[in-house]
Design a protein around this motif. Structure first.
Motif, mmCIF file in Angstrom:
data_model
loop_
_atom_site.group_PDB
_atom_site.id
_atom_site.type_symbol
_atom_site.label_atom_id
_atom_site.label_comp_id
_atom_site.label_asym_id
_atom_site.label_seq_id
_atom_site.Cartn_x
_atom_site.Cartn_y
_atom_site.Cartn_z
ATOM 1 N N GLU A 1 0.951 -1.054 0.113
ATOM 2 C CA GLU A 1 0.157 0.015 0.007
ATOM 3 C C GLU A 1 0.839 1.360 0.003
ATOM 4 O O GLU A 1 0.304 2.356 -0.412
ATOM 5 C CB GLU A 1 -0.851 -0.095 1.084
ATOM 6 C CG GLU A 1 -2.087 -0.768 1.009
ATOM 7 C CD GLU A 1 -2.683 -1.084 2.202
ATOM 8 O OE1 GLU A 1 -2.831 -0.608 3.254
ATOM 9 O OE2 GLU A 1 -4.018 -1.883 2.248
ATOM 10 N N LYS A 2 2.100 1.285 0.475
ATOM 11 C CA LYS A 2 3.010 2.352 0.364
ATOM 12 C C LYS A 2 3.782 2.244 -0.868
ATOM 13 O O LYS A 2 4.828 2.964 -1.144
ATOM 14 C CB LYS A 2 3.895 2.377 1.862
ATOM 15 C CG LYS A 2 3.259 2.492 3.140
ATOM 16 C CD LYS A 2 3.053 3.982 3.345
ATOM 17 C CE LYS A 2 2.309 4.055 4.439
ATOM 18 N NZ LYS A 2 1.786 5.527 4.704
ATOM 19 N N LYS A 3 3.398 1.396 -1.957
ATOM 20 C CA LYS A 3 4.221 1.309 -3.215
ATOM 21 C C LYS A 3 5.313 0.528 -3.095
ATOM 22 O O LYS A 3 6.333 0.564 -4.224
ATOM 23 C CB LYS A 3 4.189 2.957 -3.816
ATOM 24 C CG LYS A 3 2.905 3.544 -3.683
ATOM 25 C CD LYS A 3 2.357 3.467 -5.061
ATOM 26 C CE LYS A 3 0.967 4.144 -5.135
ATOM 27 N NZ LYS A 3 -0.048 3.905 -4.135
ATOM 28 N N ALA A 4 5.661 -0.190 -2.022
ATOM 29 C CA ALA A 4 6.929 -0.889 -1.908
ATOM 30 C C ALA A 4 7.110 -2.053 -2.880
ATOM 31 O O ALA A 4 5.772 -2.699 -3.031
ATOM 32 C CB ALA A 4 7.323 -1.200 -0.647
ATOM 33 N N GLY A 5 8.054 -2.324 -3.414
ATOM 34 C CA GLY A 5 8.191 -3.587 -4.481
ATOM 35 C C GLY A 5 8.209 -4.699 -3.656
ATOM 36 O O GLY A 5 8.938 -4.842 -2.438
ATOM 37 N N LEU A 6 7.323 -5.795 -3.928
ATOM 38 C CA LEU A 6 7.452 -6.893 -3.057
ATOM 39 C C LEU A 6 7.742 -8.279 -3.632
ATOM 40 O O LEU A 6 7.575 -8.471 -5.282
ATOM 41 C CB LEU A 6 5.797 -7.285 -2.588
ATOM 42 C CG LEU A 6 5.550 -8.427 -1.588
ATOM 43 C CD1 LEU A 6 6.288 -8.455 -0.362
ATOM 44 C CD2 LEU A 6 4.355 -8.727 -1.508
ATOM 45 N N THR A 7 8.416 -9.133 -3.434
ATOM 46 C CA THR A 7 9.096 -10.468 -3.809
ATOM 47 C C THR A 7 8.675 -11.608 -2.909
ATOM 48 O O THR A 7 8.839 -11.189 -1.558
ATOM 49 C CB THR A 7 10.434 -10.573 -4.232
ATOM 50 O OG1 THR A 7 10.664 -9.444 -4.824
ATOM 51 C CG2 THR A 7 10.726 -11.748 -4.942
ATOM 52 N N VAL A 8 8.406 -12.661 -3.407
ATOM 53 C CA VAL A 8 8.053 -13.795 -2.316
ATOM 54 C C VAL A 8 9.017 -14.967 -2.477
ATOM 55 O O VAL A 8 9.328 -15.128 -3.592
ATOM 56 C CB VAL A 8 6.730 -14.272 -2.546
ATOM 57 C CG1 VAL A 8 6.283 -15.748 -1.943
ATOM 58 C CG2 VAL A 8 5.494 -13.054 -2.256
ATOM 59 N N ILE A 9 9.353 -15.361 -1.374
ATOM 60 C CA ILE A 9 10.348 -16.781 -1.371
ATOM 61 C C ILE A 9 9.934 -17.767 -0.178
ATOM 62 O O ILE A 9 9.459 -17.355 0.637
ATOM 63 C CB ILE A 9 11.745 -16.275 -1.213
ATOM 64 C CG1 ILE A 9 12.910 -17.358 -1.642
ATOM 65 C CG2 ILE A 9 12.031 -15.633 0.258
ATOM 66 C CD1 ILE A 9 14.052 -16.726 -1.711
ATOM 67 N N ASN A 10 9.816 -18.685 -0.783
ATOM 68 C CA ASN A 10 9.163 -20.000 -0.120
ATOM 69 C C ASN A 10 9.973 -20.987 -0.395
ATOM 70 O O ASN A 10 9.990 -21.409 -1.462
ATOM 71 C CB ASN A 10 7.644 -20.322 -0.268
ATOM 72 C CG ASN A 10 6.840 -20.843 0.872
ATOM 73 O OD1 ASN A 10 7.300 -21.757 1.459
ATOM 74 N ND2 ASN A 10 6.074 -20.277 1.389
#
Lengths: 289, 644
Positions: B204-213
């Protein structure tokens, strides 16, 4: 014959007013930490702006004072202790004002202005010199040039020290895991890290240039390279610390707190250099006025 | 007239219902239309429409206005089936409505107490209504004060400080490290409700997100939820090198991020700060990693402790804020009432109202007297002969040469200044641009129909007049505009009072006369009117149809009384027309029409200008922003001056 104004008195009064305004700016800056009202920040900026104007006026009046002696005409008093301190104080405040107008962090006031007050307090305590022609060294354009470069770079480094102090305080508060609410008024660590880098990136070449000019002057006049007295050693150490910081920031990991500590070290060398240089051997004594 | 509020919020209904009631641009138009047509029984109106509320603030007769607003919001034709209905609505009046507004402004009525967004939304709502010309004295006062109170309470309490959830605190502390988060890179390691909430807060703050699992399929599923990328577990070190914020929430029994790993990562990151948020139990990040330079480690306990401290502080701050709101609300309400109330003790003797002696002036004065009587103050009128009255039968040129507009006003103003009268009635058309020093326009009464009207022999319309009709009108403005409609018309001068003018027509000296419709209505002569021209056909004169009350600028009791007679929509239109006239510099000799009309699209401003000799003419219409009237009128005048 013309009746000239008492430029010495005018300069002295301007220094007093600049001191008062700087003190008020510092007061409002401190108040802003606890009461983050925009008008308090604006008031601090207004007082700082006033201080800058008075400092400029003080330097101009000092210059006109010296120019009462025809031989001194069109030579700046940058090579005199009083002139140098006034110019340095002016640069520090003017740079801080510019940074705050641009970034509006509102907080570096607290870390920079105490030094600015110190720079103003010294001329306040010094008596005014008598009116004589400058010595050849004081009149030297070369010396003025290297002093000018040192003054501007010192101003940048002092502001970088202010940003470093803010960063280190933020770091300490964050590691406490429950920062004091006033700490929320501090700018972010990332922003301060970038600011330190930009200031040193600009200041270092100027400082290096000043050091080079001083070295050339030393060689021409005394046929030796810098290294024999406190001021030269201090300047060399300052050059090395900031140079190392820039290199290790680019190729190593000197960011964040490491960058801040490097700047604290550099600033310490600057303070030591200025304080101890009056004890230096004859090559770098401050001139009699 | 009372302040009335009708609305609904997240406290009274779900988001689906609120969506159905929100004030879209089309609904805004319908709302303004309803207000202008009188269906809302409201003289002033501001609408606040956000994702959490729809509030309508109006000033009108309490019961009628309240019912009308509820009716508007509940209108089934405006909603999908099942979503209309008043069950979700609340209504408040008077001080209660003001208190509600203050609570909203301070964020105490928001979903997240103390949030700052509502203040900006209130400002936008207020200025939106002001631009449309639907605000007036009460709504201007309460909204401006409410915005000020909102800022004051936020500056003097901590209601908007401190995170209320783990996710919010994580975002807040990341901001302490990185500043703006729109360039920050967030790595979500694992899954879990809290971690996902935190990830959402960052996006919501426009940060870029990446997921790792560890389980790539799970990671891909989670990445799809956030519309972001997913990296294989083997790329963990590389991912950590690039990320600024790492949210860790795996089910691993052993730490996933060790001190050794972080030391390597920090070397690869060139020491750039990193924020590690360990939301796992047992912890997935070795605590020693937090001791590394430029590594900031917060675990779930740290975050929850901060949230608990913030919430404890919040209750205290809310109480403090409520106290401030109560005090400010009482102050605002009392002051407003004091400024608007009439104390009969101030009017021990009948209030003397100065007026000219013409039938029309007396009729207009009677309107004021009946309104003032309703406020419980007795009046008497004083007839004052003005210079204009003495020149009434003379030609317009002679009138202009003798001093123009101020002729019908000067002697009345002198008597007002001398204390012979306390209130003066004027037609706005007669009022010069600058009043005498020490006097002020105290109120603008509700405008009568400003249009021009035709009174013709035989009761015919303009088009039906015989060829080369003789039309009497003293106004070049009317003549030049009518000449467009009947190029064959022959114009004659027309001066004197209404009786004189009608006599000229009845004697057969002319085929028709053109008059102000308002004048005839006020004299009860509307039966003689054969045609009323639309503003597009004949643009009325600036201020036509408006009665103003003038009083001493320091005569507070009379000013307070006059305020109660003021009609906000007339005021704003009349002020726009007067401003236009003053800027353009039109004197009596300039044929000039200017008419401001509030419509559902905003203030429509029509202009007719002509050179005195009629060789050059201009018809112009545009919409003006009522919230920046002065600048808008100045720009309009500049445009006109360029053209002419």
């Amino acid at each position: 014959m013309y009746d000239f104004p008492d430029f010495a008195a005018i300069s002295a009064w301007c220094v007093r007013l600049a001191f008062a305004f700087t003190l008020l700016a510092l007061g409002f800056g401190l108040f802003f930490i606890f009461n983050r009202a925009a008008k308090i920040f604006r008031a601090a900026l207004v007082f700082l702006g006033g201080a800058v104007l008075f400092q400029a006026a003080a330097f101009i009046a000092l210059t006109l004072y010296f120019w009462l002696v025809p031989e001194n005409r069109f030579v700046t008093p940058l090579n005199t202790p009083r002139g140098m301190l006034l110019a340095l104080g002016f640069c520090v405040n003017a740079l801080l004002l510019g940074l705050e107008l641009r970034r509006g962090t509102g907080i570096t006031f607290v870390f920079v202005l105490p030094w600015s007050l110190l720079l103003l307090a010294v001329p306040l305590s010094l008596g005014y010199p008598g009116l004589e022609a400058f010595t050849p060294q004081a009149a030297s354009g070369f010396a003025a040039a290297h002093n000018f470069l040192f003054i501007v770079s010192y101003a940048l480094f002092i502001n970088a020290f202010g940003a470093s102090s803010s960063l280190l305080l933020s770091d300490r508060e964050l590691r406490a895991h429950k920062p004091h609410e006033a700490a929320f008024a501090l700018p972010s660590i990332g922003d301060m890290d970038k600011l330190i880098w930009r200031l040193v990136e600009v200041g270092f070449p100027l400082f290096a240039g000043g050091f080079f000019l001083a070295s050339v002057q030393l060689w021409v006049k005394y046929s030796r390279l810098p290294g024999l007295d406190v001021k030269e050693l201090g300047a060399l150490a300052t050059l090395l610390v900031y140079g190392l910081y820039l290199v290790l920031r680019k190729y190593g990991d000197w960011r964040g707190t490491k960058a801040a500590w490097a700047n604290v070290a550099g600033f310490s060398f600057i303070v030591a250099t200025l304080l101890l240089s009056s004890q230096a051997p004859k090559y770098h004594r401050f001139f009699s006025f | 007239m009372e302040l009335v509020l009708v609305g609904l919020s997240h406290k009274t209904c779900s988001v689906e219902v609120r969506e159905a009631f929100s004030i879209s641009p089309e609904r805004r138009r319908l709302l303004l239309q309803a207000m202008l047509s009188g269906r809302l029984a409201a003289e002033e109106l501001v609408w606040v429409s956000t994702c959490n509320r729809v509030d309508l603030y109006a000033v009108g007769r309490k019961k009628d206005c309240e019912a009308a607003l509820i009716g508007f919001l509940s209108d089934p034709s405006l909603h999908e089936a099942g979503k209309a209905g008043g069950g979700h609505l609340y209504s408040k009046t008077g001080k209660e409505a003001l208190d509600h507004l203050l609570n909203v402004a301070c964020g105490l009525d928001s979903m997240v107490v103390g949030e700052n967004e509502i203040l900006g939304q209130l400002k936008d709502s207020y200025y939106g209504a002001k631009s449309a010309g639907s605000t007036g004295r009460l709504t201007n006062t309460i909204f401006q004060r409410a915005i000020g109170v909102g800022k004051h309470v936020r500056a003097n309490t901590k209601i908007s400080q401190g995170g209320r959830s783990v996710a919010f605190v994580a975002v807040q502390y990341a901001g302490r490290i990185f500043g703006d988060l729109d360039r920050a890179k967030v790595l979500l390691l694992g899954a879990g409700e809290m971690a996902e909430a935190a990830a959402l807060a960052f996006t919501e703050k426009k940060a870029g997100l990446t997921v790792i699992n560890r389980t790539h399929a799970k990671g891909v599923e989670l990445a799809a939820k956030f519309s972001c990328g997913c990296l294989p577990w083997e790329d963990l070190e590389r991912a950590l090198t690039a990320a600024d914020v790492v949210l860790v929430s795996t089910s691993a029994a052993e730490p996933v991020l060790t001190k050794e790993l972080m030391t390597r990562v920090m070397g690869l990151r060139h020491g750039n700060p990193i924020f590690l948020v360990d939301i796992s139990v047992p912890r997935n990040i070795q605590p020693e990693a937090g001791a590394l330079s430029n590594v900031y480690l917060y675990n779930i306990d740290d975050l929850q402790r901060i949230v608990a401290d913030n919430l404890a502080q919040l209750t205290e701050e809310i109480n403090k804020a409520r106290g401030m709101i109560e005090a400010k609300g009482a102050e605002i309400w009392d002051k407003f009432n004091k400024d608007s109330s009439v104390d009969p003790a101030d009017f021990k003797e009948p209030l003397k109202i100065g007026t000219r002696g013409s039938r029309l002036a007396l009729a207009q004065t009677n309107i004021i007297r009946s309104l003032v009587k309703k406020e419980g103050v007795e009046t008497e009128q004083k007839i004052i002969k003005t210079s204009g009255d003495m020149f009434l039968e003379e030609s317009a040129q002679k009138l202009i040469a003798s001093g123009g507009k101020g002729l019908f006003v000067k002697e009345i103003e002198n008597d007002l200044l001398a204390g012979g009268i306390r209130m003066a009635m004027h037609s706005l058309k007669d009022l010069p641009g600058e009043l005498a020093e020490g006097l002020a326009v105290a109120s603008y009464l509700k405008r009568e129909d400003p249009r021009d009207a035709l009174v013709a022999r035989g009761g015919v319309k303009l088009a039906d007049l015989p060829p080369n009709p003789k039309i009497a009108s003293g106004s070049l403005r009317r003549r030049y505009q009518l000449a467009r409609l009947r190029p064959d018309a022959v114009f004659m001068p027309l001066r004197g009072n209404m009786d004189t003018r009608l006599a000229k027509l009845d004697r057969g000296d002319c085929d028709a006369i053109v008059v102000a419709h308002a004048a005839f209505k006020r004299l009860g002569l509307q039966d003689r009117i054969t045609q009323v021209f639309t503003p597009d056909e004949v643009v009325p004169a600036p201020g036509q149809g408006v009665i103003v009350v003038e009083a001493g600028a320091s005569d507070l009791p009379v000013l307070r009384l006059a305020r109660r007679l003021d009609h906000p929509r007339t005021r704003i239109c009349a002020e726009a027309e007067r401003l236009f006239l003053a800027e353009l510099g039109g004197g009596c000799a300039t044929p000039l029409g200017a008419y401001a009309e509030l419509t559902e699209e905003g203030m429509l401003f029509r202009v007719f200008w002509s050179a005195p000799d009629g060789r050059k003419k201009l018809n112009f219409e545009t919409y003006l922003d009522c919230s920046k009237l002065s600048e808008a009128v100045t720009d309009l005048v500049a445009k006109i001056k360029q053209i002419v």
